[in-house]
Write a protein that holds these residues in place. Structure first.
Motif, PDB file in Angstrom:
ATOM      1  N   MET A 279      -4.787   9.850  -5.785  1.00 34.92           N
ATOM      2  CA  MET A 279      -3.832   8.873  -5.259  1.00 34.92           C
ATOM      3  C   MET A 279      -3.111   9.428  -4.029  1.00 34.92           C
ATOM      4  N   TYR A 283      -3.705   7.353  -0.698  1.00 33.09           N
ATOM      5  CA  TYR A 283      -2.628   6.421  -0.366  1.00 33.09           C
ATOM      6  C   TYR A 283      -1.391   7.083   0.233  1.00 33.09           C
ATOM      7  N   ASN A 307       2.201   3.994  -4.577  1.00 28.92           N
ATOM      8  CA  ASN A 307       0.853   4.582  -4.627  1.00 28.92           C
ATOM      9  C   ASN A 307       0.118   4.132  -5.883  1.00 28.92           C
ATOM     10  N   GLN A 310      -1.063   0.591  -5.515  1.00 25.53           N
ATOM     11  CA  GLN A 310      -2.226   0.575  -4.635  1.00 25.53           C
ATOM     12  C   GLN A 310      -3.494   0.988  -5.377  1.00 25.53           C
ATOM     13  N   TYR A 311      -3.362   2.003  -6.191  1.00 20.49           N
ATOM     14  CA  TYR A 311      -4.491   2.493  -6.981  1.00 20.49           C
ATOM     15  C   TYR A 311      -5.006   1.394  -7.927  1.00 20.49           C
ATOM     16  N   ASP A 314      -6.792  -1.369  -5.848  1.00 19.36           N
ATOM     17  CA  ASP A 314      -7.948  -0.938  -5.055  1.00 19.36           C
ATOM     18  C   ASP A 314      -9.239  -1.320  -5.784  1.00 19.36           C
TER      19      ASP A 314
END
Length: 419
Positions: A279, A283, A307, A310-311, A314
């Motif tokens: 991560m 990110y 972060n 975002q993970y 994704d």
């Protein structure tokens, strides 16, 4: 001796040997497992036509199966004495019912808790939760991956969250970050699957945490194949039909926050190396990172909640591996559209739900659910933690966990999904 007679003699001897092997294989989970060792009802693919010898063997096996099915079918009175002989007598304790009552009301084939006393409000609440779950599973307006598949279509490795207690006829699907540590402790006490100096644990809080989350401590559905081979799926279905099945859930967004706090705000070597390092590289644009979590924390290198979101969003994340169980959706952990749960508890009403469930299982005199630390309310957690998350991300995240919101009756967090 003529060949036909010789063949019949060998067939009889072989059948006796098979029965002896079944008896030897009869393990500590009682006659419910024995039933499956002798059941051949699992569908098979088409095979070539049998030879006369195979037809004779098949006829004998069919007769044996019919006899054993009658012998071991639920409610058969002549089966009760043999069952009592094979099971351990309950260990005397002042908080338990008498041994005879335990045998009759807990260990018999009728494990149904529905005759237990409960208040009208609690009974109505459970009826509503289960109704919502069933209705949306049947409603085509809610679509999500794996919804339409059957129980047979679920891969064996996806059944690893279903813990079985054969002593009391209970199946618990554990959801990480939803009081699962204490519920696993309760299951250990009920199943007597762990001993302390030769005696089963009686108090859930006495069980060390490292034993609670050790997979070898619990009997889970994914282990059935190793024990029962081709009979495993049929055995699961019998237990799902007869046993009381329950799970506990939580507001999906608050569960994510809880997972982030415990795995990334505290020093956790495993989660740092497996998740935090990728991560931070992907990110947070960190190319060189410490090898240990303590060094990273000392250097101020920590995964942010942004972060983490975002993970989750994704699309490449799950191409590498499925979500970790701590943030995997409940519908993927517990398969609520394939398994008809008898009790749906919620973390928001944990203490009352836990007390109600133990009463329904008729074990409330045997143990109590451990008290839990109460965090801040869900609304304040969500508003604080999502304040810096872009609106578009919040909306995508809701779509990712929408099925959990809808199936378990959690309101859509409109305040987080609009400007």
């Amino acid at each position: 001796m003529p060949k036909p007679q010789l063949f019949r003699l060998w067939l009889v001897l072989g059948s006796i040997l098979m029965i002896l092997l079944i008896i030897v294989y009869w393990d500590n989970v009682g006659t419910a497992h024995f039933y499956l060792h002798t059941s051949l009802s699992r569908p098979h693919t088409l095979q070539p036509l049998p030879t006369p010898r195979q037809r004779e063997e098949k006829a004998f096996t069919s007769d044996l199966r019919e006899f054993l099915d009658k012998l071991l079918s639920p409610g058969t009175k002549q089966n009760e004495p043999s069952r009592k002989k094979t099971e351990q007598a309950p260990v005397p304790a002042s908080s338990k019912p008498a041994a005879s009552l335990m045998e009759e009301s807990v260990r018999g084939y009728d494990w149904s808790p529905h005759d237990a006393q409960q208040s009208p409000d609690q009974g109505q609440q459970q009826a509503e939760r289960r109704s919502v779950l069933r209705d949306f599973c049947a409603n085509s307006s809610l679509a999500f991956p794996t919804k339409e598949r059957s129980f047979d279509d679920i891969p064996n490795y996806e059944l690893n969250h279903l813990i079985v207690d054969d002593r009391h006829g209970v199946i618990y699907c554990y959801v990480p970050k939803v009081a699962c540590t204490n519920w696993k402790r309760v299951m250990i006490v009920l199943s007597e699957s762990l001993l302390d100096r030769g005696a089963p644990y009686r108090d859930p809080l006495d069980i060390p945490r490292e034993h609670v989350h050790n997979s070898s401590t619990h009997l889970t559905f994914n282990k059935f194949w190793r024990r029962y081979g081709k009979f495993s799926r049929h055995l699961m279905k019998i237990k799902l039909k007869k046993y009381t099945k329950f799970l506990f859930v939580r507001d999906p967004f608050v569960r994510l926050i809880s997972a982030f706090r415990s795995k990334f705000e505290l020093e956790n070597e495993e989660f740092y190396r497996k998740f935090a390092v990728p991560m931070l590289r992907l990110y947070a644009n960190h190319s060189s990172l410490p090898t240990s979590v303590s060094e990273a924390f000392s250097a101020g290198l920590r995964v942010s909640f942004s972060n983490f979101i975002q993970y989750l969003l994704d699309p490449h994340t799950e191409k590498l591996a499925p979500f970790n169980e701590h943030w995997r959706q409940v519908y993927r952990l517990c398969h609520p559209c394939q398994i008809d749960y008898d009790f749906v508890g919620k973390l928001e009403t944990l203490q009352t739900d836990a007390a109600q469930l133990l009463r329904l299982l008729k074990v409330d005199a045997q143990l109590h659910f451990p008290p839990s630390y109460r965090n801040r309310t869900a609304s304040s957690w969500e508003e604080d933690w999502f304040a810096k998350i872009p609106l578009a991300w919040r909306q995508q995240l809701y779509k990712l966990y929408e099925a959990d919101f809808v199936l378990f009756g959690y309101p859509k967090p409109e305040n987080l999904l609009r400007d």
